[in-house]
Design a protein around this motif. Sequence first.
Motif, mmCIF file in Angstrom:
data_model
loop_
_atom_site.group_PDB
_atom_site.id
_atom_site.type_symbol
_atom_site.label_atom_id
_atom_site.label_comp_id
_atom_site.label_asym_id
_atom_site.label_seq_id
_atom_site.Cartn_x
_atom_site.Cartn_y
_atom_site.Cartn_z
ATOM 1 N N ASP A 106 -3.508 7.679 17.564
ATOM 2 C CA ASP A 106 -2.295 7.594 16.739
ATOM 3 C C ASP A 106 -2.205 8.755 15.751
ATOM 4 O O ASP A 106 -1.132 9.099 15.293
ATOM 5 C CB ASP A 106 -2.254 6.268 15.976
ATOM 6 N N ASP A 107 -3.349 9.341 15.426
ATOM 7 C CA ASP A 107 -3.423 10.529 14.576
ATOM 8 C C ASP A 107 -2.807 10.293 13.195
ATOM 9 O O ASP A 107 -1.906 10.997 12.776
ATOM 10 C CB ASP A 107 -2.761 11.722 15.267
ATOM 11 N N TRP A 108 -3.337 9.286 12.492
ATOM 12 C CA TRP A 108 -2.876 9.019 11.125
ATOM 13 C C TRP A 108 -3.541 10.001 10.176
ATOM 14 O O TRP A 108 -4.719 9.906 9.893
ATOM 15 C CB TRP A 108 -3.206 7.587 10.717
ATOM 16 N N GLU A 109 -2.779 10.956 9.701
ATOM 17 C CA GLU A 109 -3.313 11.967 8.800
ATOM 18 C C GLU A 109 -3.046 11.557 7.356
ATOM 19 O O GLU A 109 -1.925 11.205 6.995
ATOM 20 C CB GLU A 109 -2.662 13.325 9.081
ATOM 21 N N HIS A 110 -4.098 11.600 6.552
ATOM 22 C CA HIS A 110 -4.019 11.259 5.136
ATOM 23 C C HIS A 110 -4.340 12.510 4.318
ATOM 24 O O HIS A 110 -5.319 13.196 4.606
ATOM 25 C CB HIS A 110 -5.035 10.181 4.766
ATOM 26 N N LYS A 111 -3.543 12.750 3.311
ATOM 27 C CA LYS A 111 -3.842 13.817 2.360
ATOM 28 C C LYS A 111 -4.422 13.133 1.131
ATOM 29 O O LYS A 111 -3.807 12.204 0.584
ATOM 30 C CB LYS A 111 -2.591 14.594 1.984
ATOM 31 N N CYS A 135 0.960 -0.494 4.822
ATOM 32 C CA CYS A 135 0.303 0.335 5.819
ATOM 33 C C CYS A 135 0.877 -0.019 7.191
ATOM 34 O O CYS A 135 1.133 -1.194 7.468
ATOM 35 C CB CYS A 135 -1.186 0.039 5.785
ATOM 36 N N PRO A 136 1.108 0.947 8.056
ATOM 37 C CA PRO A 136 1.573 0.627 9.414
ATOM 38 C C PRO A 136 0.542 -0.225 10.155
ATOM 39 O O PRO A 136 -0.655 -0.134 9.876
ATOM 40 C CB PRO A 136 1.715 1.999 10.076
ATOM 41 N N GLY A 142 1.202 5.864 15.937
ATOM 42 C CA GLY A 142 1.332 6.980 14.997
ATOM 43 C C GLY A 142 2.680 6.966 14.298
ATOM 44 O O GLY A 142 3.449 6.003 14.405
ATOM 45 N N PRO A 143 2.990 8.034 13.561
ATOM 46 C CA PRO A 143 4.250 8.080 12.813
ATOM 47 C C PRO A 143 5.490 7.863 13.699
ATOM 48 O O PRO A 143 6.412 7.145 13.313
ATOM 49 C CB PRO A 143 4.252 9.479 12.185
ATOM 50 N N PHE A 149 8.962 1.196 15.818
ATOM 51 C CA PHE A 149 8.629 -0.186 15.487
ATOM 52 C C PHE A 149 9.548 -0.702 14.381
ATOM 53 O O PHE A 149 10.129 -1.792 14.490
ATOM 54 C CB PHE A 149 7.160 -0.272 15.062
ATOM 55 N N LEU A 150 9.710 0.082 13.313
ATOM 56 C CA LEU A 150 10.574 -0.327 12.199
ATOM 57 C C LEU A 150 12.021 -0.487 12.648
ATOM 58 O O LEU A 150 12.708 -1.434 12.246
ATOM 59 C CB LEU A 150 10.487 0.682 11.045
ATOM 60 N N GLU A 151 12.468 0.428 13.485
ATOM 61 C CA GLU A 151 13.838 0.358 14.009
ATOM 62 C C GLU A 151 14.027 -0.926 14.815
ATOM 63 O O GLU A 151 15.028 -1.634 14.654
ATOM 64 C CB GLU A 151 14.110 1.590 14.878
#
Length: 191
Positions: A106-111, A135-136, A142-143, A149-151
């Motif tokens: 999913d490549d959840w990138e956090h800064k 949190c998703p 992923g994004p 999903f939200l849609e």
Amino acid sequence: MTARKTISRSSRQLLQLKIELSGIKPLIWRRVLVPETITLAKLHRVIQAAMGWYDYHLHEFEIAGERYGIPDPEFDDKSVVSEVRVKLSKSLGGAASLRYVYDFGDDWEHKIKVEKVLPADACPTPVYLGGANACPPEDVGGPYGYAGFLEAIADSAHPEHERMIDWYGGTFDPTAIDHDLIQAELQRIKL
């Protein structure tokens, strides 16, 4: 000997970190306090608890060009340094931010940004200071998958609405955040 202990004790510091999930609008973020001496392995646990992830997937830190995580013994990849004994303050080496990726699919990138450095005598557990937005769900894709999903869950006429509600196991509020649960989870992490 006493002077050295006093100097050492007074030089301990807490880092106020802001953790932001990249690629999502509105921004999903958490703010925590951790000792500068926290290991990256424990910081991983803090991020998981603060964000609401369940630690189902692999992860990796990138700090000042170095990669830290759990090296895979099946691969001869020496570019990933074991995170187990690496302290956050040492790995930062003066940098003010780092990158954390969770779930390589999913490549959840956090800064993660060091917002403040504060004096402290002790910090037995991480401290939650605040945050915004849910949190998703794990494995949502992923994004891009999260946006879909939200849609789908927001529109009962959407062809995927019922399937997404069933997949998630009920309704999902993207603005909800359980601050008490986050603090309780963080208190389980002994530093």
